[in-house]
Design a protein around this motif. Structure first.
Motif, PDB file in Angstrom:
ATOM      1  N   ASN A 104      -9.910  11.249 -38.489  1.00  0.00           N
ATOM      2  CA  ASN A 104      -8.974  12.150 -39.163  1.00  0.00           C
ATOM      3  C   ASN A 104      -8.647  11.728 -40.591  1.00  0.00           C
ATOM      4  O   ASN A 104      -8.327  12.567 -41.433  1.00  0.00           O
ATOM      5  N   ALA A 105      -8.734  10.432 -40.882  1.00  0.00           N
ATOM      6  CA  ALA A 105      -8.336   9.940 -42.211  1.00  0.00           C
ATOM      7  C   ALA A 105      -9.096  10.660 -43.312  1.00  0.00           C
ATOM      8  O   ALA A 105     -10.302  10.872 -43.215  1.00  0.00           O
ATOM      9  N   GLY A 106      -8.393  11.063 -44.338  1.00  0.00           N
ATOM     10  CA  GLY A 106      -9.044  11.782 -45.428  1.00  0.00           C
ATOM     11  C   GLY A 106      -8.146  11.876 -46.643  1.00  0.00           C
ATOM     12  O   GLY A 106      -6.958  11.541 -46.586  1.00  0.00           O
ATOM     13  N   MET A 107      -8.729  12.353 -47.737  1.00  0.00           N
ATOM     14  CA  MET A 107      -7.944  12.575 -48.951  1.00  0.00           C
ATOM     15  C   MET A 107      -8.457  13.822 -49.654  1.00  0.00           C
ATOM     16  O   MET A 107      -9.610  14.230 -49.474  1.00  0.00           O
ATOM     17  N   GLY A 108      -7.590  14.449 -50.435  1.00  0.00           N
ATOM     18  CA  GLY A 108      -7.945  15.675 -51.129  1.00  0.00           C
ATOM     19  C   GLY A 108      -8.043  15.471 -52.630  1.00  0.00           C
ATOM     20  O   GLY A 108      -7.627  14.440 -53.163  1.00  0.00           O
ATOM     21  N   LEU A 109      -8.594  16.475 -53.294  1.00  0.00           N
ATOM     22  CA  LEU A 109      -8.708  16.452 -54.752  1.00  0.00           C
ATOM     23  C   LEU A 109      -8.935  17.877 -55.224  1.00  0.00           C
ATOM     24  O   LEU A 109      -9.857  18.546 -54.761  1.00  0.00           O
ATOM     25  N   ILE A 110      -8.061  18.356 -56.104  1.00  0.00           N
ATOM     26  CA  ILE A 110      -8.223  19.707 -56.636  1.00  0.00           C
ATOM     27  C   ILE A 110      -8.235  19.664 -58.159  1.00  0.00           C
ATOM     28  O   ILE A 110      -7.700  18.736 -58.770  1.00  0.00           O
ATOM     29  N   GLY A 111      -8.830  20.680 -58.742  1.00  0.00           N
ATOM     30  CA  GLY A 111      -8.840  20.795 -60.189  1.00  0.00           C
ATOM     31  C   GLY A 111     -10.237  20.987 -60.746  1.00  0.00           C
ATOM     32  O   GLY A 111     -11.234  20.871 -60.036  1.00  0.00           O
ATOM     33  N   PRO A 112     -10.342  21.288 -62.036  1.00  0.00           N
ATOM     34  CA  PRO A 112     -11.649  21.434 -62.678  1.00  0.00           C
ATOM     35  C   PRO A 112     -12.383  20.096 -62.705  1.00  0.00           C
ATOM     36  O   PRO A 112     -11.774  19.057 -62.952  1.00  0.00           O
ATOM     37  N   ILE A 113     -13.695  20.117 -62.442  1.00  0.00           N
ATOM     38  CA  ILE A 113     -14.439  18.853 -62.392  1.00  0.00           C
ATOM     39  C   ILE A 113     -14.478  18.171 -63.758  1.00  0.00           C
ATOM     40  O   ILE A 113     -14.624  16.946 -63.834  1.00  0.00           O
ATOM     41  N   GLU A 114     -14.345  18.944 -64.849  1.00  0.00           N
ATOM     42  CA  GLU A 114     -14.323  18.335 -66.170  1.00  0.00           C
ATOM     43  C   GLU A 114     -13.155  17.361 -66.329  1.00  0.00           C
ATOM     44  O   GLU A 114     -13.187  16.466 -67.177  1.00  0.00           O
TER      45      GLU A 114
END
Length: 317
Positions: free
Chosen positions: A89-99
């Motif tokens: 279950n362990a995880g992390m997120g990341l949002i936004g423009p790749i630049e």
């Protein structure tokens, strides 16, 4: 009593915490839960949620999915090193423009979400194969099937998980093992709030004005509304997962949110792959009023019947 040993990662909050507490409180006491987290000092919420199950059907252990030694030490501490059900279950997120994201940030997401699972299986799978018994349950995401705007790297990590498990599942059958991918849509947890808060801090100086505007005034603007409308609770996902765990012949994939299913179905409706991309594009850029009206309508339906997010509980419990 022949309890099944359940090892769960990422239990300090969110889905992992809900899973650990729910499974440990199983009415028939069918499971011995080892709830793990990278930093055990953050276990207060789980201690409170577990209640009387703590020390009986639940123990808290340290485990960092990004550290092979940590994983080995945790498994070594289990009786006979046995794991009947592994819940990754362990995880992390990341949002936004790749630049605006560094390669190191992207590597951290992949290291946690994908290689974290790989490390766990390298430690646990050989014994499951030897015993020809075991169930690998992976908390994946609908974003392992369908990519979503500004979730490029997170979706990539979940696509990797899905492809890895789909390949491994063929081999697993030979050893009488089950693999199940649990695919929630939006889930209202501290995990999502943290991702959103980090998104607000994104340095958009490297993005062009159009991309920055889309991220700020379309994506982030609608983020909370989408979660409030389509979002499940972590407890809902835990109920779904328990149901899958206790099935005699569990499915390989299980989506927990029926309201989100039509969106992922688009991918299978068009072999060319254009339909879901075109549909999402029009929803985001051409039909803003229709999109918001649809969300409000769904919200009304959910308010009238919260059963939209529940599944029938196992009557045998």
């Amino acid at each position: 009593m022949n309890q099944k040993v359940v090892l769960i990662t990422g239990c300090s909050s969110g889905i992992g915490l809900a899973l650990a507490a729910r499974i440990a409180k199983d009415e028939k006491k069918r499971f011995m839960v080892y709830a793990t987290m990278r930093n055990v000092s953050k276990g207060e919420a789980l201690v409170e949620a577990a209640g009387r199950a703590l020390g009986r059907t639940l123990e808290i252990k340290q485990l960092d999915v990004c550290d092979e030694d940590s994983i080995k030490a945790c498994v070594d501490s289990l009786p006979e090193r046995r794991v009947d059900i592994l819940i990754s279950n362990a995880g992390m997120g990341l949002i936004g423009p790749i630049e605006c994201q560094s390669i190191d940030e992207m590597k951290t997401v992949m290291d946690t979400n994908f290689f974290g699972l790989v490390r766990l299986l390298k430690e646990v799978l050989p014994d499951m194969k030897r015993r020809k018994k075991g169930h690998i349950v992976v908390i994946s995401s609908v974003m392992g099937i369908q990519g979503i705007l500004f979730n490029d790297v997170y979706a990539a990590s979940k696509f990797a998980v899905e492809g890895f498990c789909e390949s491994l599942a063929v081999q697993a059958l030979r050893f009488n093992l089950n693999i199940s991918l649990i695919e929630p849509g939006p889930v209202i947890t501290e995990f999502e709030r943290k991702v959103y808060d980090e998104g607000l801090k994104t340095d958009l100086s490297k993005a062009d004005p159009v991309t920055a505007d889309i991220f700020l005034n379309i994506y982030l603007k609608n983020y909370k509304q989408i979660f409030e409308t389509l979002g499940q609770t972590a407890e809902d996902v835990a109920e779904h997962t328990l149901k899958i765990m206790t099935m005699e012949d569990p499915p390989f994939r299980h989506q927990t949110n029926t309201l989100y299913t039509p969106m992922t179905t688009l991918k299978y409706a068009d072999p060319n792959g254009d339909l879901p991309i075109d549909t999402f594009y029009k929803m985001v850029f051409e039909h803003d009023k229709v999109f918001n009206a649809s969300l409000n309508f769904i919200k009304l339906l959910c308010w009238r019947s919260r059963k939209s997010f529940t599944i029938e509980k196992d009557k045998s419990n």
